[in-house]
Enzyme design. Structure first.
Site, short mmCIF file in Angstrom:
data_model
loop_
_atom_site.label_atom_id
_atom_site.label_comp_id
_atom_site.label_asym_id
_atom_site.label_seq_id
_atom_site.Cartn_x
_atom_site.Cartn_y
_atom_site.Cartn_z
N ASP A 47 0.83 -1.20 0.00
CA ASP A 47 0.00 0.00 0.00
C ASP A 47 0.87 1.26 0.00
OD1 ASP A 47 -2.25 1.56 0.25
OD2 ASP A 47 -2.95 0.64 2.11
N ASP A 48 0.60 2.17 -0.90
CA ASP A 48 1.27 3.48 -0.89
C ASP A 48 2.79 3.38 -0.92
OD1 ASP A 48 -1.32 4.41 -0.67
OD2 ASP A 48 -0.87 5.86 0.89
N CYS A 85 -6.01 3.65 -3.68
CA CYS A 85 -6.32 2.39 -2.96
C CYS A 85 -7.56 1.67 -3.47
CB CYS A 85 -6.54 2.68 -1.48
SG CYS A 85 -5.20 3.52 -0.66
N ARG A 89 -7.97 -1.80 -5.84
CA ARG A 89 -8.44 -3.08 -5.30
C ARG A 89 -9.63 -3.61 -6.10
NH1 ARG A 89 -5.31 -2.99 -0.50
NH2 ARG A 89 -4.27 -1.04 -0.97
N LYS A 142 -6.10 -5.71 3.73
CA LYS A 142 -6.99 -4.58 3.51
C LYS A 142 -7.99 -4.88 2.40
CE LYS A 142 -6.32 0.15 1.73
NZ LYS A 142 -5.40 1.31 1.79
N HIS A 144 -11.41 -2.78 1.57
CA HIS A 144 -11.56 -1.42 1.03
C HIS A 144 -12.28 -1.34 -0.31
CE1 HIS A 144 -9.49 2.78 1.22
NE2 HIS A 144 -10.62 2.75 1.90
N HIS A 239 1.51 2.49 3.99
CA HIS A 239 0.56 3.61 4.08
C HIS A 239 0.76 4.33 5.41
CE1 HIS A 239 -3.34 5.64 4.11
NE2 HIS A 239 -3.65 5.14 2.93
N ASP A 340 -0.30 -0.79 -4.79
CA ASP A 340 -1.62 -0.31 -5.21
C ASP A 340 -1.63 1.08 -5.81
OD1 ASP A 340 -1.32 1.18 -2.85
OD2 ASP A 340 -3.44 1.02 -2.34
N ASN A 341 -0.62 1.90 -5.48
CA ASN A 341 -0.48 3.24 -6.09
C ASN A 341 0.92 3.74 -5.77
OD1 ASN A 341 -2.73 3.86 -3.54
ND2 ASN A 341 -0.67 4.74 -3.37
N LYS A 422 0.71 9.27 -5.77
CA LYS A 422 -0.63 8.73 -5.54
C LYS A 422 -1.68 9.79 -5.88
CE LYS A 422 -3.39 7.28 -1.50
NZ LYS A 422 -3.33 7.01 -0.04
CA LIG Z 1 -2.89 2.93 -1.38
#
Ligand SMILES: [Ca+2]
Length: 576
Positions: A47-48, A85, A89, A142, A144, A239, A340-341, A422
């Site tokens: 994540d991130d 995010c 997903r 996660k 989301h 993240h 994810d980004n 992001k």
């Molecule tokens: Ca993210």
């Protein structure tokens, strides 16, 4: 394939062939016959994180386990996510563009079909597709992709209702790593203190995800060793908030004292040396001036904690790999790793006056009982033991009572060598590593693949590798045709078919066709780049090629209409 990519591809193919030779050369027929048995699939996403945050993508952060998967598999250099995010997903799980799955923005229900903040019923998840093919299905991490968060339901879009048999993770997107909000086992919210199935000495979410994933693999082999499994591990590392275990942070103490530019240049050089990027690309502009930054110790500590979060995730991936090996399953498991980004520039917890505001907003601090759920995912909030969570540049990040992001300037380092972050669909926002590892199904090892790919390709690859059938219906609803292509030709050293790839997030938009990328930062005009010659997007060619701008713009408009993309900012939909 473009000229330079074909040349580089063949060069790295020969390097890979040498590596395969060193690893005990196997013939093509051996590889294909072993791949005939359906593989387990482990899909890992973080994540991130930026394009250059792993050792095998140029970083100074210690990621030996992911580096080993890269050395034994294929690394994609032009793989893309959606810049955020939730849409990522939704796209990853369904093989569709996020708007088609109903998650065109985040978790709010905005009324339009493409913006319901909740997976629709006209899509199928990878778990829903593989389960009828005989796969067991597990998930940690996660989720989301739904705004239905209430503990009493509805839960029609929670993991167990969307194809997974076992689930441990957070339905929400972010939170305290020592006490995550919306922590859930199967269909029930839990707390770190009241979970009979997992009682670590110190609770830390990243470790909890790795440990539960390992447990699912062990239990799978105890219960149904003859069946293949699909497991989705969605880490929240790295993240915000910058939360990590002190033992992991200690490894990076003093390692970021030389400032942003130093590490960016170091990564840039390493990436050029390893062939991840072309030597003649410019480095994108530097964000932030280390020399004039007032709180250097604090700023360096932010990156020390960030590195520790990535390091801890890598250690956990090492434990997942060790369990697969212990069960004799490693050879025929297809492992994916992606992000994810891009690196995140959001200033969460970084304002000079934030601490006063957060603390002043809190009343009646008290420890939470073992069954009391953490009610907040971001400050103002308290810790499980009843302390106020703090922020701002006088508070050193890391422990549970802090809530601080590493900020734009370190995100710029994470995204080396690209522009933006992001949220935006310039290369810094949407570029991710993709590592694919599958000893029984990937022929040449240690290879780089320079062909563009997108999240939508993961569903197609899973269906292909598993011999599953992508469905036409889900209940009484028709399922939309999937958008991606299988990446398996790359595993055999072949090319992917040419296609056009699209993005839209918060009015930021892009289209990629061959070497051309048309991209716009909302509300600005389109920019045109030759990605082959200039992937760092430093030389806008829009004025020189108006016909190409028009052609790609039309393609984007048609795609946006087909997928239900609305103009940004979204207006309130008309009541019927
Ligand atoms: Ca993210």
């Amino acid at each position: 394939m473009q000229n330079w990519t074909r040349r580089d591809f063949l060069r790295t193919l020969s390097v890979g062939a040498v590596a395969a030779g060193l690893a005990g050369c196997r013939t093509t027929s051996q590889v294909s016959s072993r791949a005939a048995r359906r593989p387990n699939i482990v899909l890992i996403m973080s994540d991130d994180m930026g394009f250059s945050d792993l050792g095998c993508y140029g970083s100074e952060i210690h990621t030996p386990n992911l580096d080993a998967l890269a050395a034994g598999g294929v690394r994609f250099t032009q793989f893309y996510n959606t810049a955020r995010c939730c849409p990522t997903r939704a796209s990853l799980l369904t093989g569709l563009y996020p708007h088609q799955a109903g998650v065109g923005h985040m978790m709010e229900d905005r009324g339009y079909p493409a913006y319901r903040g909740d997976l629709n019923q006209r899509c199928a998840t990878i778990a829903e597709v593989l389960r009828p093919a005989g796969y067991r299905t597990y998930m940690t991490g996660k989720w989301h992709v739904t705004h239905y968060m209430n503990k009493d339901g509805p839960k029609h879009n929670w993991p167990l209702q969307r194809g997974f048999e076992r689930y441990y993770g957070t339905i929400q997107g972010a939170g305290n790593y020592f006490d995550p909000m919306a922590l859930c086992r199967d269909n029930t919210y839990i707390t770190p203190q009241n979970d009979p199935e997992y009682k670590p000495e110190v609770y830390y979410y990243t470790n909890a995800l790795s440990d539960n994933a390992t447990k699912y693999i062990r239990e799978h082999h105890e219960q149904t060793p003859d069946r293949p499994f699909f497991m989705y591990v969605a880490y929240t590392a790295a993240h915000w908030p910058m939360h990590a275990l002190e033992t992991d942070i200690a490894k990076y103490k003093g390692k970021y004292d030389q400032g942003y530019g130093h590490y960016r240049r170091q990564r840039f050089e390493r990436m050029k040396e390893t062939g991840l990027i072309r030597k003649d690309w410019d480095l994108s502009p530097q964000a932030g001036d280390w020399e004039t930054f007032e709180h250097k110790n604090w700023e360096a500590r932010c990156m020390e904690v960030y590195a520790a979060m990535v390091d801890c995730m890598d250690q956990g991936i090492g434990r997942i790999v060790a369990e697969l090996k212990k069960q004799g399953a490693f050879e025929n498991t297809l492992i994916f790793f992606l992000q994810d980004n891009g690196g995140c520039a959001e200033p969460m917890g970084r304002g000079a006056d934030i601490n006063e505001k957060w603390v002043a907003a809190l009343k009646d601090l008290r420890p939470l009982g073992p069954d009391e759920l953490q009610p907040k995912h971001a400050p103002p909030m308290q810790t499980r033991d009843g302390r106020a969570v703090r922020g701002g540049p006088t508070v050193m990040p890391g422990p549970t009572d802090t809530y601080i992001a590493y900020g734009r300037n370190w995100a710029n380092v994470s995204n080396t060598p690209f522009r933006e972050y992001k949220h935006w669909v310039h290369e810094g926002g949407i570029s991710t590593p993709l590592i694919c590892h599958w000893p029984a199904g990937i022929e040449a090892r240690g290879r780089l693949c320079h062909e563009p790919g997108h999240l939508i390709d993961i569903m197609a690859t899973c269906v292909d590798a598993a011999g599953a059938q992508y469905p036409t219906r889900r209940g009484d609803q028709q399922v939309q045709p999937r958008e991606g292509v299988s990446l398996r030709p790359v595993f055999a050293g072949r090319s992917l078919p040419e296609r056009v790839i699209f993005w839209e997030h918060e009015g930021n938009r892009a289209v990629r066709q061959g070497k051309w990328k048309l991209v716009a930062k909302h509300p600005s005009d389109w920019e045109l780049y030759d990605i082959e010659a200039d992937r760092t997007e430093m030389h806008d060619l829009a004025a020189q090629h108006p016909e190409k701008v028009q052609e790609l713009k039309t393609l984007h408009e048609n795609w946006a209409e087909r997928c239900g993309v609305e103009p940004w900012p979204l207006k309130k939909p008309k009541k019927p």
